[in-house]
Design an enzyme around this catalytic site. Structure first.
Site, PDB file in Angstrom:
ATOM      1  N   GLY A  98      -6.912  12.514   9.850  1.00 56.29           N
ATOM      2  CA  GLY A  98      -7.537  12.567   8.533  1.00 56.29           C
ATOM      3  C   GLY A  98      -8.224  11.284   8.115  1.00 56.29           C
ATOM      4  O   GLY A  98      -8.517  11.088   6.932  1.00 56.29           O
ATOM      5  N   HIS A 105      -6.424   0.975   6.718  1.00 58.07           N
ATOM      6  CA  HIS A 105      -6.070   0.869   5.300  1.00 58.07           C
ATOM      7  C   HIS A 105      -4.800   1.639   5.012  1.00 58.07           C
ATOM      8  O   HIS A 105      -4.550   2.689   5.612  1.00 58.07           O
ATOM      9  CB  HIS A 105      -7.218   1.346   4.399  1.00 58.07           C
ATOM     10  CG  HIS A 105      -7.737   2.704   4.732  1.00 58.07           C
ATOM     11  ND1 HIS A 105      -8.610   2.938   5.774  1.00 58.07           N
ATOM     12  CD2 HIS A 105      -7.510   3.915   4.171  1.00 58.07           C
ATOM     13  CE1 HIS A 105      -8.895   4.222   5.826  1.00 58.07           C
ATOM     14  NE2 HIS A 105      -8.234   4.847   4.875  1.00 58.07           N
TER      15      HIS A 105
END
Ligand code: AMP
Ligand code: ZN
Length: 118
Positions: A98, A105
């Site tokens: 995803g 991050h």
């Protein structure tokens, strides 16, 4: 160190505006532009690492620093205290994981339910 074509490298260097949450010599944090929870910000290393799949042993202190900082920033940004409150840390990795932006991050999400996703 930086990839000139990378959105999050450009954000950490101030070339693209963001709503900054935190900055030090190695870490940058900013609010997600499409929040999925009442509190939703992203923590990134300033060093360009494309994803968790590229992490090497030498990156362990940097990742530890990011993780160790998360609870403090979560509280500062309004996440309620553990255990009734808390927060969710998510690191999407690769297409099937995803990941849309290819600069490592950590999503930090919290606040009262319901949230947009999950
Ligand atoms: P991921 O799917 O894990 O790669 O998440 C990328 C996240 O970056 C998404 O939640 C986006 O909403 C967020 N995002 C994309 N562009 C920006 C931007 N310019 N400023 C802040 N957040 C962004
Ligand atoms: Zn980058």
């Amino acid at each position: 160190m930086h990839d000139p074509n990378c959105l999050f490298c450009r954000i950490t260097q101030g070339q693209i505006p963001s709503r900054k949450v935190y900055e030090d010599d190695e870490v940058f944090a900013f609010h997600d532009i499409h929040p999925a929870a009442p509190v939703h910000f992203l923590m990134v290393p300033k060093k360009h690492i494309a994803s968790m799949a590229q992490v090497e042993a030498e990156d362990a202190p940097l990742l530890g620093r990011l993780l160790a900082l998360a609870p403090r920033l979560a509280a500062e940004q309004g996440c309620n205290p553990y255990p009734a409150g808390g927060f969710r840390l998510v690191v999407n990795t690769g297409a099937e994981g995803g990941q849309e932006v290819h600069h490592l991050h950590i999503h930090v999400m919290g606040g009262p339910r319901p949230w947009l996703k999950g």
